[in-house]
Write a protein that holds these residues in place. Structure first.
Motif, PDB file in Angstrom:
ATOM      1  N   ASP A 135       0.836  -1.191   0.000  1.00 45.20           N
ATOM      2  CA  ASP A 135       0.000   0.000   0.000  1.00 45.20           C
ATOM      3  C   ASP A 135       0.878   1.250   0.000  1.00 45.20           C
ATOM      4  O   ASP A 135       2.112   1.168  -0.082  1.00 45.20           O
ATOM      5  CB  ASP A 135      -0.986  -0.012   1.175  1.00 45.20           C
ATOM      6  N   ARG A 161      -6.455  -7.059  -3.090  1.00 39.62           N
ATOM      7  CA  ARG A 161      -6.925  -6.016  -4.009  1.00 39.62           C
ATOM      8  C   ARG A 161      -5.739  -5.299  -4.654  1.00 39.62           C
ATOM      9  O   ARG A 161      -5.392  -4.182  -4.286  1.00 39.62           O
ATOM     10  CB  ARG A 161      -7.800  -5.026  -3.253  1.00 39.62           C
ATOM     11  N   ASP A 164      -6.002  -1.652  -5.970  1.00 43.71           N
ATOM     12  CA  ASP A 164      -5.950  -0.502  -5.061  1.00 43.71           C
ATOM     13  C   ASP A 164      -4.541   0.055  -4.933  1.00 43.71           C
ATOM     14  O   ASP A 164      -4.344   1.091  -4.286  1.00 43.71           O
ATOM     15  CB  ASP A 164      -6.435  -0.900  -3.656  1.00 43.71           C
ATOM     16  N   HIS A 165      -3.569  -0.606  -5.553  1.00 49.51           N
ATOM     17  CA  HIS A 165      -2.170  -0.265  -5.315  1.00 49.51           C
ATOM     18  C   HIS A 165      -1.395  -0.167  -6.624  1.00 49.51           C
ATOM     19  O   HIS A 165      -1.828  -0.659  -7.667  1.00 49.51           O
ATOM     20  CB  HIS A 165      -1.522  -1.320  -4.410  1.00 49.51           C
ATOM     21  N   SER A 206      -7.570   1.346 -12.248  1.00 49.92           N
ATOM     22  CA  SER A 206      -8.685   1.610 -11.350  1.00 49.92           C
ATOM     23  C   SER A 206      -8.707   3.082 -10.949  1.00 49.92           C
ATOM     24  O   SER A 206      -7.730   3.816 -11.124  1.00 49.92           O
ATOM     25  CB  SER A 206      -8.579   0.737 -10.100  1.00 49.92           C
ATOM     26  N   ALA A 208      -8.657   4.108  -7.942  1.00 54.67           N
ATOM     27  CA  ALA A 208      -7.677   4.252  -6.859  1.00 54.67           C
ATOM     28  C   ALA A 208      -6.275   4.462  -7.425  1.00 54.67           C
ATOM     29  O   ALA A 208      -5.503   5.285  -6.918  1.00 54.67           O
ATOM     30  CB  ALA A 208      -7.712   3.023  -5.960  1.00 54.67           C
TER      31      ALA A 208
END
Length: 265
Positions: A135, A161, A164-165, A206, A208
């Motif tokens: 993260d 996920r 997300d990163h 994404s 994110a």
């Protein structure tokens, strides 16, 4: 012999067991923790009455006929990763891997310094690249496994996920410009050539990831030279966040070169 996926008691949520349906003996592929099913349940639950623990959670028919239901209950009770993606993973989970061999680095034209800086590791047992998923605070969430024998990849633990990163974000933090690619190994190669690079872990961008990229003053998209890569560039271009975006154009006549790793230095 029946092979069941059940998490290792020594490194929760990460390693996998093979269990013999009749002997009920497990051996972890990674850390070599082993023992029979009752000892595993005792280790996980702290309940010395393993038989009693199973009896109140799994129907008698399942206990007699279907070992996977028993193992599934162990997983659900102790190692389920919640909707928030689950807890951070311990850094010691990576101790079972080694540094990439010189031959593998040479084949991908990756420098050992760049591989070290980006935290790239190697699974000797499967001859696979291990690409950590972290993260924004550099906390370990899992890793992507890229096989060299089959060219396939998968993410671990299941459900992590990765979207997300950004791979390499911690190493790129503080830079004003960044190159974004699909493959983590391409990001490592670019890092060795002097570029600051991150990767999206695949041909999807994404919201994110777009948000994280918006922190850089200039973003150069160097996605693969195919339709999924062009789609990823459009996704980034259409992102709601303000991004000073440049899109790399492949040299004329390079249609046979499908990703940045195929280009000459």
């Amino acid at each position: 012999e029946v092979w069941e996926t059940v998490y290792c008691a020594e490194v929760p949520g990460l390693h996998e067991f093979a269990l013999d349906d009749y002997i009920l003996t497990g051996n972890c592929f990674s850390c070599s923790w082993s023992g029979n099913l009752p000892s595993l349940i005792k280790y996980l639950t702290g309940d010395s009455d393993a038989v009693g623990w199973v009896s109140v959670r799994v129907p008698v028919s399942a206990r007699l006929d279907n070992l996977s239901d028993v193992l599934g209950e162990v997983r659900r009770t102790h190692y389920s990763r919640g909707d928030d993606g689950g807890p951070d993973l311990p850094e010691t989970a990576l101790n079972v891997f080694t540094l990439p061999p010189v031959s593998a680095l040479a084949e991908r034209r990756i420098t050992s310094a760049a591989a070290s800086e980006m935290g790239v590791l190697w699974d000797v047992r499967t001859a696979s690249w291990i690409l950590p998923i972290r993260d924004v605070y550099d906390r370990l969430q899992g890793w992507q496994i890229k096989a060299t024998r089959t060219r396939e990849f998968r993410n671990y633990p299941p459900g992590v996920r990765k979207s997300d990163h950004l791979f390499g974000y911690a190493a790129a933090d503080g830079s004003t410009e960044v190159v974004v690619v699909e493959s983590p190994l391409d990001a490592v190669r670019l890092m060795g050539l002097g570029f600051t690079a991150v990767a999206t872990f695949g041909a999807e961008v994404s919201a994110a990831q777009a948000y994280l990229l918006s922190y850089f003053k200039v973003v150069t998209a160097a996605f693969d030279n195919d339709e999924p890569g062009r789609k990823a560039a459009r996704q980034l271009y259409d992102a709601s966040y303000s991004i000073n975006l440049r899109i790399m154009q492949y040299p004329e006549g390079s249609s046979d070169r499908t990703d940045p790793g195929d280009l000459d230095d």
